[in-house]
Scaffold this active site. Structure first.
Site, PDB file in Angstrom:
ATOM      1  N   CYS A 238       0.862  -1.192   0.000  1.00 57.41           N
ATOM      2  CA  CYS A 238       0.000   0.000   0.000  1.00 57.41           C
ATOM      3  C   CYS A 238       0.888   1.228   0.000  1.00 57.41           C
ATOM      4  O   CYS A 238       1.742   1.385  -0.870  1.00 57.41           O
ATOM      5  CB  CYS A 238      -0.964  -0.019   1.177  1.00 57.41           C
ATOM      6  SG  CYS A 238      -0.174  -0.150   2.787  1.00 57.41           S
TER       7      CYS A 238
ATOM      8  N   ARG B 228      -2.261  -0.770   5.628  1.00 54.70           N
ATOM      9  CA  ARG B 228      -3.489  -1.268   5.022  1.00 54.70           C
ATOM     10  C   ARG B 228      -3.226  -2.595   4.320  1.00 54.70           C
ATOM     11  O   ARG B 228      -4.079  -3.468   4.254  1.00 54.70           O
ATOM     12  CB  ARG B 228      -4.043  -0.240   4.024  1.00 54.70           C
ATOM     13  CG  ARG B 228      -4.695   0.956   4.673  1.00 54.70           C
ATOM     14  CD  ARG B 228      -5.083   2.001   3.633  1.00 54.70           C
ATOM     15  NE  ARG B 228      -3.911   2.611   3.000  1.00 54.70           N
ATOM     16  CZ  ARG B 228      -3.980   3.466   1.974  1.00 54.70           C
ATOM     17  NH1 ARG B 228      -5.148   3.770   1.449  1.00 54.70           N
ATOM     18  NH2 ARG B 228      -2.884   3.985   1.468  1.00 54.70           N
TER      19      ARG B 228
END
Lengths: 316, 405
Positions: free
Chosen positions: A266, A271
């Site tokens: 990411c 994330r």
């Protein structure tokens, strides 16, 4: 009799008493990749007094844990404890062992992570704990938000667990990708699926960073060959993961079926850890997190990138 | 050490029943004030069930409500308090500040023990206003104190005076908004010159909570001793019956309540302060005019009352709304609400004093509430430094007679 001994005895008595309500002891070496790695709030509420369970909160918002957390949970700071303060790296094996022991973790403990922000940093924590070889690491489905929305109790009492005896293993290289490997994949020298879990606009290069985040990379776009599957794809409106069968199908339709190794990335890796947890710990695929992510790749000199939007940094 | 001369307003008190009368107008005023308070409570109730704002906005509004009443009723105006002490050794007000610091320090020690049981590490308790201590802080506090003298009140003082009908508070607050903006403009230079390298001194790191509380209470005790010794003011009159609805709170009551409210605010939301939302508004407006540098170094990582630009009303915004409306209710029921028409002359001093206070509180990361109270209660040396220099600023202002301009 030392207080530690007393607490051990109390713990023993408590666990015997609890056996009547628990059908299976959680730490009974549940095979990895079992769907049990994702625990429901109900399960946690029922098992919360089990001395073999250590609950860890990793939240990004300062003061959140202190103003109320799940009973017995220990705070772990993402920025201060899970990463090396100077080098851009996760914490060392030695620091990890110290941290885990301080949280009262033994070799046979069940560690349950939860946190704010959709469990992003909790999932990052789970990834780090897996890297150092903990046997039973789980994630509270829906994280802190779901727990709160269910109206479940929080406490401000801080627990002071007795020192654990966990022994950290050498970092597991099969869970973490570095730039050279990612470059091989980008140049098609290695057959691995790349999953970019950022938003579509970050992926296409229309924007350099998600709204509200600093632009930390001076190139926009994505790693060549990556597939864009935003992390949100995996979750329901309440923040819990969709059912295992459902996500297996969704990801398979997008080309991620676990038949070949996967690397997720990411912006800084948090994330991506969320998707890593799903693909690796719930679906059982072979997945690495590239935690250097776009802030490393998009700043690297001489690497190939894909920028469909054609944006150039510094030029409006 | 708390003053022994004063008594609280509670309990049945015989004698000393001052001439008390209750007119129809009192009934109307008190009823309207009651409706305002009930309205605020209902508003808080509505906020609590709004998932967007959640419980914290609601709780902040309630904190503002409580604080507004206490500040108005207790006349907790730092400028007036300092001036009374400096000019005529009327020290009752000052004693209420000392009481607030003492009670708040006890409260903070209790909460800190829960939030950060181990003080031996380098960690600081989350969100507490423990700021860097440097010459910049001293100058900012001095400017703030001088600005208080010039404009006739500090920022919280002006906010509750709006509730009392003081129109002079308006140019003062406009000045403060300008001052915040100037603070943002000068921030990067000062940050790199001094603030970045300045130590963040927190007593419990050195002597733990028990030691910090002992030292703080001892220091406050010494100050209280001298204030009591030289006090020319008599104990406040005892009140009973309906007079409670109008009377001023005694210094001990006021100070204790401010200390308790401060503790509760920190425990549940964030330390007390009144400039966070206002400075965020300033920052946004100055940014719109392209007057601010693109990045403001390090500011958002420091603990204090300086707002990050937010689109909506922050918790601090709700606090200020509750504060102003509650002080209005308090003033109304006590028949203290009176439109005070400002002159061009005193509007200018208010405006200019406001600019100094805005610049000072932005640079010091807070004002009399956010730093003098919240930092000192939190055992931060920055709180004491602000206290000392803000007082010095007021002292110089009064000696220079800027408050009579």
């Amino acid at each position: 009799m030392s207080t530690k001994k007393i607490s051990r005895v109390v713990a023993l008595v408590a666990s015997v008493a609890l056996l009547s309500s628990i059908t299976t002891a959680p730490s009974q070496a549940i095979p990895k990749n079992d769907t049990q790695t994702l625990v429901s709030a109900d399960w946690l509420a029922k098992n919360i007094n089990d001395p073999k369970i250590v609950v860890l909160e990793v939240s990004a918002e300062e003061g959140l844990y202190e103003r109320g957390h799940i009973n017995g949970a220990i705070k772990v700071s993402w920025t201060k404890e899970l990463v090396d303060p100077v080098n851009r790296n996760i914490l060392s094996q030695a620091s990890f062992q110290k941290l885990a022991r301080k949280a009262g973790i033994d070799n046979d403990s069940t560690v349950v992570f939860y946190g704010d922000n959709n469990n992003w940093f909790a999932a990052w924590g789970a990834w780090v704990f897996n890297i150092y070889g903990l046997n039973d690491v789980r994630l509270l489905n829906g994280g802190r938000t779901k727990w709160e929305k269910d109206g479940r109790p929080l406490t401000t009492a801080v627990s002071a667990p007795a020192l654990g005896d966990v022994v950290a293993k050498k970092a597991d290289a099969s869970l973490r990708a570095f730039l050279p490997e990612v470059l091989k994949v980008a140049k098609k020298q290695q057959n691995t699926a790349l999953v970019d879990i950022r938003s579509a606009d970050e992926f296409s290069g229309k924007i350099f960073a998600a709204p509200g985040f600093q632009e930390l990379a001076i190139r926009a776009g994505h790693i060549p060959g990556a597939i864009n599957i935003p992390w949100k794809t995996a979750i329901n409106a309440d923040g819990t993961f969709k059912s295992t069968a459902e996500v297996r199908k969704i990801y398979a339709n997008l080309g991620i079926d676990g038949k070949k190794p996967i690397i997720v990335y990411c912006r800084i890796g948090e994330r991506a850890s969320h998707t890593w947890f799903l693909l690796s710990q719930v679906l059982g695929y072979d997945v690495k997190v590239y935690d250097g992510s776009w802030t490393e790749y998009g700043n690297s000199v001489g690497v190939p990138i894909s920028n469909p939007a054609g944006t150039v940094w510094g030029i409006a | 050490m708390t003053p022994k001369k004063v008594t609280t307003t509670s309990g049945s008190v015989t004698g000393a029943a001052s001439s008390f009368s209750w007119s129809k107008a009192d009934t109307i005023r008190t009823s309207v004030a009651g409706v305002i308070v009930l309205g605020l409570l209902f508003w808080a109730y509505l906020l609590s069930s709004n998932t967007e704002t959640g419980g914290r906005a609601s709780f902040s509004l309630l904190i503002g409500l409580a604080l507004g009443i206490v500040f108005e009723r207790g006349r907790f105006c730092f400028f007036c308090i300092f001036r009374d002490s400096i000019e005529s050794r009327k020290n009752n007000g000052f004693l209420s500040v000392i009481t607030a610091l003492a009670v708040g320090a006890i409260g903070y020690a209790i909460v800190f023990g829960m939030y950060l049981p181990d003080t031996s590490g380098e960690y600081l308790p989350p969100g507490a206003h423990i700021g860097p201590t440097s010459w910049v802080l001293a100058i900012a506090a001095l400017a703030f104190g001088f600005g208080m003298a010039l404009s006739g009140a500090c920022i919280s003082g002006h906010l509750y005076r709006i509730g009392q009908g003081s129109l002079r508070a308006i140019p003062a607050l406009i000045g403060a908004l300008i001052g915040f903006g100037l603070g943002f403009i000068t921030w990067n230079t000062l940050y790199l010159r001094a603030i970045q390298e300045a130590p963040t001194l927190w007593l419990p790191h050195y002597i733990g909570y028990a030691g910090s509380l002992a030292v703080t209470l001892a220091a406050l005790g010494v100050i209280a001793y001298y204030l009591l010794k030289s006090n020319t003011e008599s104990a406040p009159e005892k009140v009973s019956g309906l007079a409670v609805l109008r009377s001023k709170f005694s210094p001990a009551t006021t100070g204790a309540l401010v200390g308790v409210i401060g503790t509760i605010a920190y425990m549940r939301i964030e330390p007390l302060g009144v400039t966070r939302q206002l400075s965020a508004i300033s920052r946004k407006e100055f940014e719109k005019q392209s007057l601010l540098p693109e990045t403001i170094n390090g500011l958002d990582t420091l603990a204090g009352c300086v707002g990050i630009v937010t689109e909506t009303i922050s918790n601090n915004g709700w606090l200020v709304i509750g504060f102003v409306l509650a002080s209005f209710a308090g003033a109304l029921s006590a028949n203290r609400f009176k439109f005070e028409i400002p002159t061009i002359r005193n509007s200018s001093t208010a405006l200019f004093g406001g600019v100094l206070m805005g610049w000072g509180s932005m640079t010091a990361l807070g004002c009399t509430v956010g730093v003098l109270l919240s930092s000192t209660q939190a055992f931060a040396i920055s709180g004491w430094v602000f206290f000392l220099f803000a007082f010095l600023g007021v002292y110089l202002g009064i000696k220079a007679k800027v408050h009579t301009l």
